[in-house]
Design a protein around this motif. Structure first.
Motif, PDB file in Angstrom:
ATOM      1  N   LYS A 258       0.899  -1.194  -0.179  1.00 43.13           N
ATOM      2  CA  LYS A 258       0.201   0.112  -0.049  1.00 43.13           C
ATOM      3  C   LYS A 258       0.968   1.295   0.117  1.00 43.13           C
ATOM      4  O   LYS A 258       1.816   1.313   0.796  1.00 43.13           O
ATOM      5  CB  LYS A 258      -0.771   0.017   1.413  1.00 43.13           C
ATOM      6  CG  LYS A 258      -1.878   1.235   1.105  1.00 43.13           C
ATOM      7  CD  LYS A 258      -2.793   0.938   2.277  1.00 43.13           C
ATOM      8  CE  LYS A 258      -3.680   1.941   2.377  1.00 43.13           C
ATOM      9  NZ  LYS A 258      -4.857   1.983   3.405  1.00 43.13           N
ATOM     10  N   GLY A 259       0.667   2.113  -0.710  1.00 46.23           N
ATOM     11  CA  GLY A 259       1.477   3.401  -0.911  1.00 46.23           C
ATOM     12  C   GLY A 259       2.406   3.423  -2.249  1.00 46.23           C
ATOM     13  O   GLY A 259       2.879   4.118  -2.676  1.00 46.23           O
ATOM     14  N   ALA A 260       2.746   2.250  -2.385  1.00 44.99           N
ATOM     15  CA  ALA A 260       3.959   2.014  -3.783  1.00 44.99           C
ATOM     16  C   ALA A 260       3.223   1.502  -4.828  1.00 44.99           C
ATOM     17  O   ALA A 260       3.574   2.192  -5.887  1.00 44.99           O
ATOM     18  CB  ALA A 260       5.019   0.931  -3.256  1.00 44.99           C
ATOM     19  N   VAL A 261       2.008   1.113  -4.757  1.00 41.93           N
ATOM     20  CA  VAL A 261       1.489   0.629  -5.978  1.00 41.93           C
ATOM     21  C   VAL A 261      -0.158   0.637  -5.676  1.00 41.93           C
ATOM     22  O   VAL A 261      -0.618   0.283  -4.698  1.00 41.93           O
ATOM     23  CB  VAL A 261       1.784  -0.769  -6.540  1.00 41.93           C
ATOM     24  CG1 VAL A 261       1.503  -1.902  -5.328  1.00 41.93           C
ATOM     25  CG2 VAL A 261       1.139  -1.185  -7.831  1.00 41.93           C
ATOM     26  N   GLY A 262      -0.977   1.013  -6.637  1.00 43.80           N
ATOM     27  CA  GLY A 262      -2.357   0.928  -6.598  1.00 43.80           C
ATOM     28  C   GLY A 262      -2.886  -0.453  -6.484  1.00 43.80           C
ATOM     29  O   GLY A 262      -2.538  -1.330  -6.795  1.00 43.80           O
ATOM     30  N   LYS A 263      -4.117  -0.594  -5.743  1.00 43.24           N
ATOM     31  CA  LYS A 263      -4.792  -1.744  -5.266  1.00 43.24           C
ATOM     32  C   LYS A 263      -5.207  -2.802  -6.843  1.00 43.24           C
ATOM     33  O   LYS A 263      -4.819  -3.620  -6.812  1.00 43.24           O
ATOM     34  CB  LYS A 263      -5.977  -1.741  -4.406  1.00 43.24           C
ATOM     35  CG  LYS A 263      -6.888  -2.623  -4.052  1.00 43.24           C
ATOM     36  CD  LYS A 263      -7.947  -2.338  -3.293  1.00 43.24           C
ATOM     37  CE  LYS A 263      -8.738  -3.611  -2.926  1.00 43.24           C
ATOM     38  NZ  LYS A 263     -10.090  -3.228  -2.100  1.00 43.24           N
ATOM     39  N   GLU A 264      -5.716  -1.833  -7.617  1.00 46.38           N
ATOM     40  CA  GLU A 264      -5.999  -2.358  -9.087  1.00 46.38           C
ATOM     41  C   GLU A 264      -4.667  -2.760  -9.729  1.00 46.38           C
ATOM     42  O   GLU A 264      -5.085  -3.388 -10.806  1.00 46.38           O
ATOM     43  CB  GLU A 264      -6.586  -1.292  -9.740  1.00 46.38           C
ATOM     44  CG  GLU A 264      -5.734  -0.028 -10.264  1.00 46.38           C
ATOM     45  CD  GLU A 264      -5.680   1.074  -9.267  1.00 46.38           C
ATOM     46  OE1 GLU A 264      -4.864   1.980  -9.405  1.00 46.38           O
ATOM     47  OE2 GLU A 264      -6.241   1.022  -8.132  1.00 46.38           O
ATOM     48  N   ASP A 265      -3.417  -2.434  -9.476  1.00 54.56           N
ATOM     49  CA  ASP A 265      -2.250  -2.971 -10.104  1.00 54.56           C
ATOM     50  C   ASP A 265      -1.835  -4.233  -9.636  1.00 54.56           C
ATOM     51  O   ASP A 265      -0.450  -4.498  -9.972  1.00 54.56           O
ATOM     52  CB  ASP A 265      -1.389  -1.754 -10.202  1.00 54.56           C
ATOM     53  CG  ASP A 265      -1.617  -0.637 -11.187  1.00 54.56           C
ATOM     54  OD1 ASP A 265      -2.180  -1.098 -12.167  1.00 54.56           O
ATOM     55  OD2 ASP A 265      -1.416   0.439 -10.970  1.00 54.56           O
ATOM     56  N   VAL A 266      -2.151  -4.577  -8.305  1.00 58.04           N
ATOM     57  CA  VAL A 266      -1.743  -5.804  -7.772  1.00 58.04           C
ATOM     58  C   VAL A 266      -2.611  -7.097  -8.163  1.00 58.04           C
ATOM     59  O   VAL A 266      -3.801  -7.100  -7.908  1.00 58.04           O
ATOM     60  CB  VAL A 266      -1.436  -5.412  -6.261  1.00 58.04           C
ATOM     61  CG1 VAL A 266      -1.191  -7.069  -5.424  1.00 58.04           C
ATOM     62  CG2 VAL A 266      -0.624  -4.296  -5.853  1.00 58.04           C
ATOM     63  N   ARG A 267      -1.885  -8.161  -8.562  1.00 53.37           N
ATOM     64  CA  ARG A 267      -2.491  -9.729  -8.809  1.00 53.37           C
ATOM     65  C   ARG A 267      -2.047 -10.684  -7.862  1.00 53.37           C
ATOM     66  O   ARG A 267      -0.733 -10.591  -7.864  1.00 53.37           O
ATOM     67  CB  ARG A 267      -2.551  -9.786 -10.123  1.00 53.37           C
ATOM     68  CG  ARG A 267      -2.881 -11.309 -10.605  1.00 53.37           C
ATOM     69  CD  ARG A 267      -4.753 -11.306 -11.101  1.00 53.37           C
ATOM     70  NE  ARG A 267      -5.293 -10.186 -11.460  1.00 53.37           N
ATOM     71  CZ  ARG A 267      -5.377  -9.920 -12.828  1.00 53.37           C
ATOM     72  NH1 ARG A 267      -5.281 -10.937 -13.723  1.00 53.37           N
ATOM     73  NH2 ARG A 267      -6.317  -8.810 -13.071  1.00 53.37           N
ATOM     74  N   CYS A 268      -2.660 -11.280  -7.378  1.00 53.61           N
ATOM     75  CA  CYS A 268      -2.266 -12.416  -6.304  1.00 53.61           C
ATOM     76  C   CYS A 268      -2.411 -13.693  -6.852  1.00 53.61           C
ATOM     77  O   CYS A 268      -3.449 -13.860  -7.610  1.00 53.61           O
ATOM     78  CB  CYS A 268      -3.065 -12.289  -4.941  1.00 53.61           C
ATOM     79  SG  CYS A 268      -2.917 -11.071  -3.929  1.00 53.61           S
ATOM     80  N   GLY A 269      -1.435 -14.588  -6.901  1.00 60.77           N
ATOM     81  CA  GLY A 269      -1.387 -16.147  -7.430  1.00 60.77           C
ATOM     82  C   GLY A 269      -0.048 -16.335  -7.731  1.00 60.77           C
ATOM     83  O   GLY A 269       0.962 -15.417  -7.697  1.00 60.77           O
ATOM     84  N   CYS A 270       0.311 -17.789  -7.948  1.00 61.71           N
ATOM     85  CA  CYS A 270       1.597 -18.158  -8.204  1.00 61.71           C
ATOM     86  C   CYS A 270       1.844 -17.763  -9.670  1.00 61.71           C
ATOM     87  O   CYS A 270       1.212 -17.509 -10.498  1.00 61.71           O
ATOM     88  CB  CYS A 270       1.391 -19.894  -8.260  1.00 61.71           C
ATOM     89  SG  CYS A 270       3.066 -20.660  -8.578  1.00 61.71           S
ATOM     90  N   PHE A 271       3.290 -17.270  -9.562  1.00 65.55           N
ATOM     91  CA  PHE A 271       4.033 -16.786 -10.526  1.00 65.55           C
ATOM     92  C   PHE A 271       5.099 -17.592 -11.059  1.00 65.55           C
ATOM     93  O   PHE A 271       6.142 -17.171 -11.941  1.00 65.55           O
ATOM     94  CB  PHE A 271       4.286 -15.359 -10.638  1.00 65.55           C
ATOM     95  CG  PHE A 271       4.990 -14.912  -9.501  1.00 65.55           C
ATOM     96  CD1 PHE A 271       6.239 -14.934  -9.502  1.00 65.55           C
ATOM     97  CD2 PHE A 271       4.317 -14.478  -8.438  1.00 65.55           C
ATOM     98  CE1 PHE A 271       7.178 -14.312  -8.417  1.00 65.55           C
ATOM     99  CE2 PHE A 271       5.063 -13.627  -7.306  1.00 65.55           C
ATOM    100  CZ  PHE A 271       6.538 -13.685  -7.274  1.00 65.55           C
ATOM    101  N   GLY A 272       5.444 -18.799 -10.328  1.00 60.79           N
ATOM    102  CA  GLY A 272       6.392 -19.910 -10.675  1.00 60.79           C
ATOM    103  C   GLY A 272       7.771 -19.528 -10.267  1.00 60.79           C
ATOM    104  O   GLY A 272       8.712 -20.092 -10.813  1.00 60.79           O
ATOM    105  N   VAL A 273       7.849 -18.786  -9.156  1.00 63.61           N
ATOM    106  CA  VAL A 273       9.264 -18.621  -8.437  1.00 63.61           C
ATOM    107  C   VAL A 273       9.204 -18.926  -6.995  1.00 63.61           C
ATOM    108  O   VAL A 273       9.031 -18.162  -6.320  1.00 63.61           O
ATOM    109  CB  VAL A 273       9.714 -17.233  -8.478  1.00 63.61           C
ATOM    110  CG1 VAL A 273      11.023 -16.872  -8.067  1.00 63.61           C
ATOM    111  CG2 VAL A 273       9.663 -16.651 -10.037  1.00 63.61           C
ATOM    112  N   CYS A 274       8.958 -20.278  -6.611  1.00 65.06           N
ATOM    113  CA  CYS A 274       8.940 -20.620  -5.499  1.00 65.06           C
ATOM    114  C   CYS A 274      10.291 -20.963  -4.671  1.00 65.06           C
ATOM    115  O   CYS A 274      11.380 -21.238  -5.432  1.00 65.06           O
ATOM    116  CB  CYS A 274       8.199 -22.267  -5.402  1.00 65.06           C
ATOM    117  SG  CYS A 274       6.750 -22.333  -6.219  1.00 65.06           S
ATOM    118  N   ARG A 275      10.277 -20.660  -3.351  1.00 71.32           N
ATOM    119  CA  ARG A 275      11.701 -20.725  -2.761  1.00 71.32           C
ATOM    120  C   ARG A 275      12.287 -21.959  -2.734  1.00 71.32           C
ATOM    121  O   ARG A 275      13.384 -22.069  -2.659  1.00 71.32           O
ATOM    122  CB  ARG A 275      11.423 -20.146  -1.205  1.00 71.32           C
ATOM    123  CG  ARG A 275      11.067 -18.661  -1.080  1.00 71.32           C
ATOM    124  CD  ARG A 275      10.805 -18.298   0.505  1.00 71.32           C
ATOM    125  NE  ARG A 275      10.179 -17.065   0.431  1.00 71.32           N
ATOM    126  CZ  ARG A 275       9.865 -16.182   1.355  1.00 71.32           C
ATOM    127  NH1 ARG A 275      10.791 -16.732   2.412  1.00 71.32           N
ATOM    128  NH2 ARG A 275       9.393 -15.279   1.348  1.00 71.32           N
TER     129      ARG A 275
END
Length: 74
Positions: A20-37
Motif C-alpha cells: 500500500k502506497g507503492a502501488v495501487g490496489k488495482e495494479d496488484v494481482r495475487c497468485g502463483c507466478f512460478g518462483v517458489c523458494r
C-alpha cells in the motif's frame, strides 16, 4: 490493462496490503507466478514480487515497497 505487480501470498513473504502506497490496489494481482523458494534457494530470507515480468526482491517489506515503487517509475 494487466496488473503490473504479481505476488504469491504463500511464497513471496508479502501480502498485497504491504505494498500500500507503492502501488495501487488495482495494479496488484495475487497468485502463483512460478518462483517458489524451494526451486530458488537464492531467494531465501527475502521478500519478492514480479514487476512487469521481472523479479524484484529485498531483505524487508519496507525495502521491497521502495524497490517496487522505483521499478514502476522506470
Amino acid at each position: 490493462m494487466a496488473a503490473q505487480v504479481r505476488l504469491c501470498k504463500k511464497c513471496s513473504g508479502i501480502k498485497a496490503k504491504d505494498l500500500k502506497g507503492a502501488v495501487g490496489k488495482e495494479d496488484v494481482r495475487c497468485g502463483c507466478f512460478g518462483v517458489c523458494r524451494k526451486k530458488h534457494p537464492e531467494l531465501k530470507g527475502s521478500v519478492y514480487v514480479r514487476v512487469r515480468g521481472d523479479i524484484v526482491s529485498a531483505g524487508s517489506k519496507k525495502k521491497l515497497r521502495r524497490a517496487v515503487a522505483e521499478a514502476l517509475a522506470e
